[in-house]
Design an enzyme around this catalytic site. Structure first.
Site, PDB file in Angstrom:
ATOM      1  N   LYS A  34      19.108 -45.814-127.051  1.00 37.34           N
ATOM      2  CA  LYS A  34      19.730 -47.057-126.608  1.00 37.34           C
ATOM      3  C   LYS A  34      19.250 -48.215-127.456  1.00 37.34           C
ATOM      4  O   LYS A  34      18.045 -48.402-127.676  1.00 37.34           O
ATOM      5  CB  LYS A  34      19.395 -47.362-125.148  1.00 37.34           C
ATOM      6  CG  LYS A  34      20.197 -48.538-124.588  1.00 37.34           C
ATOM      7  CD  LYS A  34      19.518 -49.250-123.438  1.00 37.34           C
ATOM      8  CE  LYS A  34      18.687 -50.415-123.942  1.00 37.34           C
ATOM      9  NZ  LYS A  34      18.213 -51.326-122.868  1.00 37.34           N
ATOM     10  N   ASP A  60      24.150 -51.017-125.673  1.00 37.51           N
ATOM     11  CA  ASP A  60      24.131 -51.666-124.359  1.00 37.51           C
ATOM     12  C   ASP A  60      24.088 -53.185-124.523  1.00 37.51           C
ATOM     13  O   ASP A  60      23.025 -53.799-124.450  1.00 37.51           O
ATOM     14  CB  ASP A  60      22.920 -51.167-123.573  1.00 37.51           C
ATOM     15  CG  ASP A  60      22.892 -51.671-122.152  1.00 37.51           C
ATOM     16  OD1 ASP A  60      23.969 -52.009-121.622  1.00 37.51           O
ATOM     17  OD2 ASP A  60      21.795 -51.721-121.561  1.00 37.51           O
ATOM     18  N   LEU A  61      25.268 -53.789-124.704  1.00 33.81           N
ATOM     19  CA  LEU A  61      25.359 -55.236-124.898  1.00 33.81           C
ATOM     20  C   LEU A  61      25.976 -55.960-123.706  1.00 33.81           C
ATOM     21  O   LEU A  61      26.043 -57.192-123.698  1.00 33.81           O
ATOM     22  CB  LEU A  61      26.134 -55.557-126.182  1.00 33.81           C
ATOM     23  CG  LEU A  61      25.522 -54.983-127.464  1.00 33.81           C
ATOM     24  CD1 LEU A  61      26.335 -55.406-128.688  1.00 33.81           C
ATOM     25  CD2 LEU A  61      24.070 -55.411-127.623  1.00 33.81           C
ATOM     26  N   LYS A  62      26.464 -55.230-122.728  1.00 32.61           N
ATOM     27  CA  LYS A  62      26.912 -55.804-121.448  1.00 32.61           C
ATOM     28  C   LYS A  62      27.854 -57.001-121.633  1.00 32.61           C
ATOM     29  O   LYS A  62      27.607 -58.097-121.140  1.00 32.61           O
ATOM     30  CB  LYS A  62      25.716 -56.210-120.596  1.00 32.61           C
ATOM     31  CG  LYS A  62      24.777 -55.064-120.224  1.00 32.61           C
ATOM     32  CD  LYS A  62      23.656 -55.564-119.327  1.00 32.61           C
ATOM     33  CE  LYS A  62      22.729 -54.435-118.894  1.00 32.61           C
ATOM     34  NZ  LYS A  62      21.891 -53.942-120.007  1.00 32.61           N
ATOM     35  N   HIS A  64      30.664 -59.707-121.203  1.00 34.07           N
ATOM     36  CA  HIS A  64      31.214 -60.353-119.999  1.00 34.07           C
ATOM     37  C   HIS A  64      31.793 -61.697-120.423  1.00 34.07           C
ATOM     38  O   HIS A  64      31.063 -62.653-120.686  1.00 34.07           O
ATOM     39  CB  HIS A  64      30.116 -60.551-118.962  1.00 34.07           C
ATOM     40  CG  HIS A  64      30.628 -61.015-117.633  1.00 34.07           C
ATOM     41  ND1 HIS A  64      29.813 -61.125-116.533  1.00 34.07           N
ATOM     42  CD2 HIS A  64      31.861 -61.393-117.211  1.00 34.07           C
ATOM     43  CE1 HIS A  64      30.510 -61.549-115.494  1.00 34.07           C
ATOM     44  NE2 HIS A  64      31.757 -61.725-115.890  1.00 34.07           N
ATOM     45  N   ASP A  65      33.130 -61.771-120.505  1.00 34.06           N
ATOM     46  CA  ASP A  65      33.800 -62.987-120.938  1.00 34.06           C
ATOM     47  C   ASP A  65      35.268 -62.859-120.537  1.00 34.06           C
ATOM     48  O   ASP A  65      35.647 -61.920-119.838  1.00 34.06           O
ATOM     49  CB  ASP A  65      33.635 -63.183-122.453  1.00 34.06           C
ATOM     50  CG  ASP A  65      33.580 -64.654-122.854  1.00 34.06           C
ATOM     51  OD1 ASP A  65      34.494 -65.406-122.443  1.00 34.06           O
ATOM     52  OD2 ASP A  65      32.642 -65.047-123.566  1.00 34.06           O
ATOM     53  N   ILE A  66      36.094 -63.776-121.011  1.00 33.23           N
ATOM     54  CA  ILE A  66      37.514 -63.649-120.727  1.00 33.23           C
ATOM     55  C   ILE A  66      38.039 -62.379-121.400  1.00 33.23           C
ATOM     56  O   ILE A  66      37.468 -61.909-122.392  1.00 33.23           O
ATOM     57  CB  ILE A  66      38.294 -64.897-121.179  1.00 33.23           C
ATOM     58  CG1 ILE A  66      38.201 -65.069-122.699  1.00 33.23           C
ATOM     59  CG2 ILE A  66      37.801 -66.142-120.454  1.00 33.23           C
ATOM     60  CD1 ILE A  66      39.106 -66.179-123.230  1.00 33.23           C
ATOM     61  N   THR A 123      19.481 -53.425-112.204  1.00 31.71           N
ATOM     62  CA  THR A 123      18.395 -52.823-111.437  1.00 31.71           C
ATOM     63  C   THR A 123      17.257 -53.806-111.185  1.00 31.71           C
ATOM     64  O   THR A 123      16.348 -53.511-110.404  1.00 31.71           O
ATOM     65  CB  THR A 123      17.850 -51.574-112.154  1.00 31.71           C
ATOM     66  OG1 THR A 123      17.543 -51.888-113.517  1.00 31.71           O
ATOM     67  CG2 THR A 123      18.861 -50.447-112.112  1.00 31.71           C
ATOM     68  N   ARG A 184      11.419 -44.512-113.710  1.00 32.46           N
ATOM     69  CA  ARG A 184       9.990 -44.587-113.980  1.00 32.46           C
ATOM     70  C   ARG A 184       9.325 -43.270-113.583  1.00 32.46           C
ATOM     71  O   ARG A 184       9.402 -42.867-112.417  1.00 32.46           O
ATOM     72  CB  ARG A 184       9.350 -45.738-113.189  1.00 32.46           C
ATOM     73  CG  ARG A 184       9.792 -47.130-113.651  1.00 32.46           C
ATOM     74  CD  ARG A 184       9.207 -47.435-115.012  1.00 32.46           C
ATOM     75  NE  ARG A 184       9.536 -48.765-115.481  1.00 32.46           N
ATOM     76  CZ  ARG A 184      10.593 -49.082-116.223  1.00 32.46           C
ATOM     77  NH1 ARG A 184      11.459 -48.134-116.554  1.00 32.46           N
ATOM     78  NH2 ARG A 184      10.787 -50.305-116.646  1.00 32.46           N
ATOM     79  N   ARG A 214      10.126 -48.399-121.552  1.00 38.65           N
ATOM     80  CA  ARG A 214       8.692 -48.637-121.695  1.00 38.65           C
ATOM     81  C   ARG A 214       7.806 -47.422-121.442  1.00 38.65           C
ATOM     82  O   ARG A 214       6.817 -47.233-122.175  1.00 38.65           O
ATOM     83  CB  ARG A 214       8.280 -49.820-120.803  1.00 38.65           C
ATOM     84  CG  ARG A 214       8.693 -51.152-121.416  1.00 38.65           C
ATOM     85  CD  ARG A 214       8.588 -52.316-120.452  1.00 38.65           C
ATOM     86  NE  ARG A 214       9.722 -52.352-119.525  1.00 38.65           N
ATOM     87  CZ  ARG A 214      10.056 -53.423-118.825  1.00 38.65           C
ATOM     88  NH1 ARG A 214       9.349 -54.531-118.915  1.00 38.65           N
ATOM     89  NH2 ARG A 214      11.101 -53.381-118.010  1.00 38.65           N
TER      90      ARG A 214
END
Length: 236
Positions: A34, A60-62, A64-66, A123, A184, A214
């Site tokens: 990732k 994974d850039l998520k 979110h816009d028009i 999360t 985890r 991590r």
């Protein structure tokens, strides 16, 4: 065919050489790598291509816009040939539908289209965090609402916490690809994650992919840490 939960190692860093080192160290063990906002915004597309070369990429850039802006962004990201990429389900059905359509048009004949994943509730969020944004529903209810919307609009799958896997499967069946961060291993620090599970718990719940950062990359021996998680998944 037995269901197998796959492992994504999250290489969260601004350092190109560090990411290359981690990719070389754990890329032969895990199922995908990732790269997210931190690395992509710091190092650029060329570095993403270099680090992910020879590996399955979860980009994974998520977004979110028009709808038009998200479609244009996904058209550009498609050149990196990720296996999986993300947008926010809360962007609405038109945004999701345009994103799916764009990815279908962006691939060449014979290529595999990137799978479009809709992020439901982060999360790091709990009921109090959602309430601050004006969402009175608890996380599980909001995840189900956004998950149904996203799948109806054309998403291939969802990003959710492990605690929402079972209700999503009950509501939507086996069709959604469920990618689960906030994983985890037993004894590891939760850090800023709030809705977490161990790798084995997530596998037994029905996750298709788990994302671990991590506990792998900050381990004294990242390859050994990655292999331990792969072994845990195999025995789940």
């Amino acid at each position: 065919m037995t269901h197998r939960t796959r492992l994504i190692a999250a290489l969260d860093t601004k350092d190109r050489q560090q990411a290359l080192s981690w990719a070389d160290d754990v890329g032969r063990i895990v199922d995908a790598l990732k790269l997210g906002m931190e690395f992509t915004y710091s190092c650029g597309f060329e570095a993403v291509q270099e680090v992910s070369s020879g590996h399955s990429l979860f980009l994974d850039l998520k977004l979110h816009d028009i709808p038009n802006t998200v479609a244009s962004g996904l058209s550009a990201l498609a050149s990196l040939r990720p296996a999986l990429t993300t947008i926010h389900a809360s962007g609405g059905s038109e945004m999701i539908a345009r994103g799916r359509e764009t990815l279908e048009k962006a691939i060449l004949p014979g290529e595999t289209r990137p799978k479009l994943l809709a992020v439901t509730v982060l999360t790091s969020m709990n009921a109090e965090g959602l309430a601050e944004t004006g969402v009175d529903a608890p996380p599980r209810e909001q995840v189900l609402r956004l998950g149904k919307l996203a799948m109806q609009a054309g998403a291939d799958g969802l990003v959710c916490s492990a605690h929402e896997i079972a209700p999503l499967r009950d509501a939507l069946g086996d069709d959604p690809i469920l990618v689960v961060p906030g994983i985890r291993p037993a004894g590891a620090s939760a850090n800023d994650q709030k809705r977490i599970m161990t790798p084995a718990q997530a596998a037994r719940a029905g996750a298709d992919w788990i994302v671990v950062g991590r506990p792998i990359i900050r381990a004294e021996n990242p390859a050994r840490a990655a292999q331990a998680i792969m072994d845990e998944l195999a025995s789940a």
